[in-house]
Design a protein around this motif. Sequence first.
Motif, PDB file in Angstrom:
ATOM      1  N   ALA A 131      33.012 -56.568  65.898  1.00 54.22           N
ATOM      2  CA  ALA A 131      33.354 -56.300  67.295  1.00 54.22           C
ATOM      3  C   ALA A 131      32.441 -55.203  67.851  1.00 54.22           C
TER       4      ALA A 131
ATOM      5  N   LYS B  14      31.357 -51.909  69.429  1.00 56.91           N
ATOM      6  CA  LYS B  14      32.094 -50.637  69.531  1.00 56.91           C
ATOM      7  C   LYS B  14      31.220 -49.568  70.209  1.00 56.91           C
TER       8      LYS B  14
ATOM      9  N   ASP C 187      42.319 -57.293  71.938  1.00 51.87           N
ATOM     10  CA  ASP C 187      42.432 -56.812  73.325  1.00 51.87           C
ATOM     11  C   ASP C 187      42.574 -55.289  73.381  1.00 51.87           C
TER      12      ASP C 187
ATOM     13  N   GLN D 170      39.196 -53.856  72.603  1.00 52.96           N
ATOM     14  CA  GLN D 170      38.322 -53.986  73.774  1.00 52.96           C
ATOM     15  C   GLN D 170      38.680 -52.928  74.823  1.00 52.96           C
TER      16      GLN D 170
ATOM     17  N   THR E 233      37.213 -49.718  73.813  1.00 53.42           N
ATOM     18  CA  THR E 233      35.747 -49.789  73.876  1.00 53.42           C
ATOM     19  C   THR E 233      35.251 -49.720  75.319  1.00 53.42           C
TER      20      THR E 233
ATOM     21  N   ILE F  67      29.745 -55.987  75.781  1.00 53.33           N
ATOM     22  CA  ILE F  67      31.069 -55.756  75.199  1.00 53.33           C
ATOM     23  C   ILE F  67      32.014 -56.933  75.447  1.00 53.33           C
ATOM     24  N   LYS F  68      32.187 -57.304  76.702  1.00 51.48           N
ATOM     25  CA  LYS F  68      33.135 -58.395  76.989  1.00 51.48           C
ATOM     26  C   LYS F  68      32.724 -59.718  76.328  1.00 51.48           C
TER      27      LYS F  68
ATOM     28  N   TYR G 167      33.647 -59.583  72.607  1.00 53.37           N
ATOM     29  CA  TYR G 167      35.075 -59.766  72.324  1.00 53.37           C
ATOM     30  C   TYR G 167      35.509 -61.205  72.607  1.00 53.37           C
TER      31      TYR G 167
ATOM     32  N   LYS H 238      37.406 -63.523  70.056  1.00 50.70           N
ATOM     33  CA  LYS H 238      38.743 -64.014  70.390  1.00 50.70           C
ATOM     34  C   LYS H 238      38.823 -65.542  70.354  1.00 50.70           C
TER      35      LYS H 238
END
Length: 388
Positions: free
Chosen positions: A17, A19, A329, A332, A335, A357-358, A361, A365
């Motif tokens: 993920a 970070k 979530d 995120q 982060t 970042i989005k 994730y 997900k």
Amino acid sequence: MTSEITQTPNPDQIRRAPKVLLHDHLDGGLRPGTIVDLARDTGYEGLPETDPEKLGTWFREAADSGSLERYLETFSHTCAVMQTRDALVRVAAECAEDLAADGVVYAEVRYAPEQHLDGGLTLEEVVEAVNEGFREGERRALEAGNRIRVGALLTAMRHAARSLEIAELANRYRDLGVVGFDIAGAEAGFPPTRHLDAFEYLKRENNHFTIHAGEAFGLPSIWQALQWCGADRLGHGVRIIDDIRVADDGTVELGRLAAYVRDKRIPLELCPSSNLQTGAAASYAEHPIGLLRRLHFRATVNTDNRLMSGTNMSAEFQHLVATFRYTLDDMQWFTVNAMKSAFIPFDERLAMINEVIKPGYSELKSEWLFRAAAAAPVPTSGSHGTHG
Ligand SMILES: O=c1[nH]cnc2c1ncn2[C@@H]1O[C@H](CO)[C@@H](O)[C@H]1O
Ligand SMILES: [Zn+2]
């Protein structure tokens, strides 16, 4: 049927993920093997252990003292081997590499230039060596398939008297690898207002700074850092919990200072494992991060000192996931909070959030959707199977 979306991430997902790390000390994150190498190269004979594994254990145990003052004594060994240009370049490059391998995409790493002058370097030479190391580490990380961007924060020591000089240094190297300023060191007896001239100078220069406050010492330190000094963020700030009352029926009441911190979206650079070692929190379960997240403070997750705590960002999140059942979530949320609070320009922060970042994730997900396909055996065709 439970949805996979609500499940907690596994260690591999946590590592992959994206970070963001805002509070990490360069002199608190060396690889034990590097300390041993550098001590040999530079003739430093004060190390308590010369076997890298034993040395790593020594740092964790010595730092596990329950007192910030004793925790800080361990830095005399790391600073001792960070007194030459080559040593600083190496330590900074490895720092960037290690963070990138841990899935950190953006980091602000701090150190106190005044603690690296014993070998004859000037303050400027120290800053330039560390910057060179960070650039080298970013390059090596990219070659290994990990993208990271590292900015430096210049720290002044709160017991010393060089803060204005270091603030000027941070301003001189602004846009040249340095993104802000900090003060650190023993908190009790050294209020941030001792360094008002440095903070006032930085404000006049429209520069950014964070202050270690509300770690070993409570609300007065946080209040001074914000209302006298004008800090953009709080290093730790975890004692803000002392201004929050939770009644038996679960209702929560914020004091004026806690309300200000939450309502003004003041970023809290929380460092759970470090707090356990210095006695600022008793356990992960009792760490205020759980409540602060529920109350929507601008909370962020940080390592503080990876060597002294034997940690990294993934390990910090693993503890939080295990303790508070956080999902991707929640990760995120922390982060994005951190990225919003970084000291780089707004357009770059926004691009990091939206483009790095989005999507990172989202990718994680959606993995459960394809897990069945990935686990299905590959049909072998006749007698041509090559791997048996
Ligand atoms: O959690 C902390 N609280 C206060 N000071 C710290 C902490 N961690 C490290 N340092 C201090 O910051 C210096 C520059 O990086 C370190 O040498 C150490 O003395
Ligand atoms: Zn710190």
